[in-house]
Design a protein around this motif. Sequence first.
Motif, PDB file in Angstrom:
ATOM      1  N   TYR A  38       0.930  -1.259   0.096  1.00  0.00           N
ATOM      2  CA  TYR A  38      -0.006  -0.022   0.055  1.00  0.00           C
ATOM      3  C   TYR A  38       0.716   1.145  -0.041  1.00  0.00           C
ATOM      4  O   TYR A  38       1.604   1.616   0.935  1.00  0.00           O
ATOM      5  N   PHE A  39       0.850   2.175  -1.100  1.00  0.00           N
ATOM      6  CA  PHE A  39       1.452   3.267  -1.109  1.00  0.00           C
ATOM      7  C   PHE A  39       0.451   4.345  -0.612  1.00  0.00           C
ATOM      8  O   PHE A  39      -0.659   4.609  -1.121  1.00  0.00           O
ATOM      9  N   ASP A  40       1.014   4.772   0.688  1.00  0.00           N
ATOM     10  CA  ASP A  40       0.377   5.889   1.156  1.00  0.00           C
ATOM     11  C   ASP A  40       0.269   7.340   0.929  1.00  0.00           C
ATOM     12  O   ASP A  40      -0.471   7.967   0.151  1.00  0.00           O
ATOM     13  N   TRP A  41       1.512   7.807   0.908  1.00  0.00           N
ATOM     14  CA  TRP A  41       1.870   9.205   0.370  1.00  0.00           C
ATOM     15  C   TRP A  41       3.440   9.260   0.077  1.00  0.00           C
ATOM     16  O   TRP A  41       4.259   8.577   0.420  1.00  0.00           O
ATOM     17  N   HIS A  57       5.443   7.046   2.385  1.00  0.00           N
ATOM     18  CA  HIS A  57       5.248   6.370   3.565  1.00  0.00           C
ATOM     19  C   HIS A  57       4.363   5.057   2.761  1.00  0.00           C
ATOM     20  O   HIS A  57       3.594   5.108   1.945  1.00  0.00           O
ATOM     21  N   LEU A  58       4.836   3.870   3.335  1.00  0.00           N
ATOM     22  CA  LEU A  58       4.269   2.779   2.662  1.00  0.00           C
ATOM     23  C   LEU A  58       3.657   1.849   3.740  1.00  0.00           C
ATOM     24  O   LEU A  58       4.065   1.854   5.046  1.00  0.00           O
ATOM     25  N   ALA A  59       2.709   0.782   3.577  1.00  0.00           N
ATOM     26  CA  ALA A  59       2.073   0.223   4.499  1.00  0.00           C
ATOM     27  C   ALA A  59       1.805  -1.127   4.136  1.00  0.00           C
ATOM     28  O   ALA A  59       1.711  -1.357   2.716  1.00  0.00           O
ATOM     29  N   ALA A  60       1.550  -2.176   4.782  1.00  0.00           N
ATOM     30  CA  ALA A  60       0.991  -3.420   4.726  1.00  0.00           C
ATOM     31  C   ALA A  60      -0.219  -3.662   5.607  1.00  0.00           C
ATOM     32  O   ALA A  60       0.054  -4.100   6.660  1.00  0.00           O
TER      33      ALA A  60
END
Length: 175
Positions: free
Chosen positions: A49-52, A68-71
């Motif tokens: 997930y690419f947040d910003w 900012h990346l997320a899983a």
Amino acid sequence: MSRTPEETAAEIGEWATAAEAYQLLTVDVPAEHWIEALTAARDRLGLSYFDWLSAVDELADGYAVCAHLAAPGAGTVRHLLLRTRIPRDKAVLPTAVEVYAGAGWHERETNEMFGIDFAGHPHLVTLLLPDGFEGHPLRKDFVLAARVAKAWPGAKEPGESEGDGPARRKMQPPG
């Protein structure tokens, strides 16, 4: 499974360093490894997930570009801030659109606000500012219009102009 900052940096690449502060893991990478680091975060760490993406103007130190990346997971979300630094006089990074399609709009905004070029971006045009706007408003050297001293174009008080307009009514103290 939880990784230490050092293990996370090793998963990204041998040139990466990591530190954790305020429950956010930040991985610093050299600009020449930016795309490689984003790809490793997506493929090896599962941060899909690419947040910003944005930047910070650090004046003499150039710009810090952050993604900012997320899983998303079962009840928890793992976060990672991937950061690189680029000099002010060569503010160029390769586009991340091929790795994360959602980076396109963020790179357009960062280009517009900071003047950072994202080489290879498919459509790097203005997004927020009006046509003909000059400058990059989030740079620290950008002069805000509100801070420029200009003479007031009109009279300071009603009746002070050269016309025959009405004068301000004189106020009387109460009572």
